[in-house]
Design an enzyme around this catalytic site. Structure first.
Site, PDB file in Angstrom:
ATOM      1  CD  GLU A 107      -2.546   1.441   2.590  1.00  0.00           C
ATOM      2  OE1 GLU A 107      -2.976   0.442   3.187  1.00  0.00           O
ATOM      3  OE2 GLU A 107      -2.676   2.610   3.029  1.00  0.00           O
ATOM      4  CG  ASN A 144      -5.598  -6.825   9.830  1.00  0.00           C
ATOM      5  OD1 ASN A 144      -6.483  -7.275  10.543  1.00  0.00           O
ATOM      6  ND2 ASN A 144      -5.476  -7.172   8.557  1.00  0.00           N
TER       7      ASN A 144
END
Ligand code: SF4
Length: 290
Positions: free
Chosen positions: A131, A230
């Site tokens: 990202e 995450n």
């Protein structure tokens, strides 16, 4: 009579909006493009079970560094670099399905707009994360940089006599605490500071709910891919509050000894964990003795 075991499942456990959208697009691709070769640029999400399920219906990941075969190419929720997007669009033999999360897309637009307006763009993020590679590619290489901590803020900014123009944003999964710390430090610099809080609430909400559950429960299960950043972060946070926290990928990883004598078991799951994996774990727990 012993009290029955209580299982508390985090409301935020499992797919976030961006992941759900990307997986739905990938699942629907074989029907939408019958007969086409369908690939995702890198694994669509960081969950091996979902990636395997998609491979079974013909949607397979290809390395980001390799030119995809002719056919349909799905861009995952992290997004890709501006250069790669341009190259893919030049190929007449490819049909692109862009599953870049709209929140990631917005962050890319901010980098492009601020950089074009002459601001020095500072992105808080993991330099090797796809990202972040995408975000930085939208800025001018001369005035766009990635930092991981307050210490990475260039010292010249604090010493400069000329006013600076800085735009600050973050990888969508960064911690709010770190963002606040860096923004506060930048406030002391002479000049103009524009802060864009691009941190996704899906991440912060999941983390605060897991922390709350960890304080309320005798044992915590965090479900998700071992390669999911995450999920690993959820596990670390929960473990700090509840030492009896276990990270599992599937129901097969569960060990009944963990739950012996435990009355309240909390469950959370990363943003890339599908609901069916959570359901299987809940079902197994429900069938075991407290
Ligand atoms: S965590 Fe947020 S930014 Fe990332 S894919 Fe999910 S919804 Fe989008």
């Amino acid at each position: 009579m012993p009290k029955p075991r209580q299982i508390k499942i985090a409301d935020t456990a499992g797919f976030c909006f961006g992941v759900k959208r990307a997986v739905n697009l990938a699942n629907g691709a074989p029907e939408k493009f019958p007969g086409s070769q369908i690939s995702t640029l890198g694994p669509i999400i960081h969950n091996p079970q979902v990636v395997n399920q998609l491979a079974e219906i013909g949607v397979k990941p290809v390395e980001l560094s390799h030119a995809p075969e002719p056919g349909v190419v799905i861009i995952r929720s992290h997004g890709i670099t501006k250069k790669l997007l341009y190259e893919l669009k030049q190929r007449p033999d490819l049909t692109l399905v862009d599953a870049t999360c709209p929140f990631v897309r917005r962050a890319q637009e901010i980098v492009a707009e601020m950089s074009a307006a002459g601001y020095q763009v500072i992105i808080i993020g993991e330099p090797d994360h796809p990202e972040v590679a995408g975000l930085i590619s939208y800025g001018d290489p001369q005035n766009t940089q990635v930092i991981t901590s307050r210490n990475d803020i260039p010292a010249t900014l604090f010493n400069s006599r000329r006013p600076s123009r800085i735009a600050l944003l973050a990888q969508t999964t960064q911690s709010q605490q770190l963002y606040n710390e860096i923004a506060t430090a930048l406030l002391t610099i002479k000049g103009e500071l524009r802060c864009f809080n691009t941190i996704c609430t899906a991440t912060s909400g999941r983390q605060s709910e897991a922390l709350k559950l960890a304080q309320e429960c005798d044992c915590m299960l965090i479900i998700g891919g071992r390669n999911s950043a995450n999920t690993n972060r959820l596990y670390e946070l929960s473990k700090e509050k509840q030492p009896d926290t276990y990270h599992i990928e599937t129901v097969e990883d569960m060990n009944n000894e963990w739950f012996s004598g435990k009355r309240t078991i909390g469950i959370s799951a990363g943003a890339s964990t599908p609901q069916w994996l959570i359901d299987e774990v809940v079902k197994k727990l429900g069938n075991s003795e407290p």
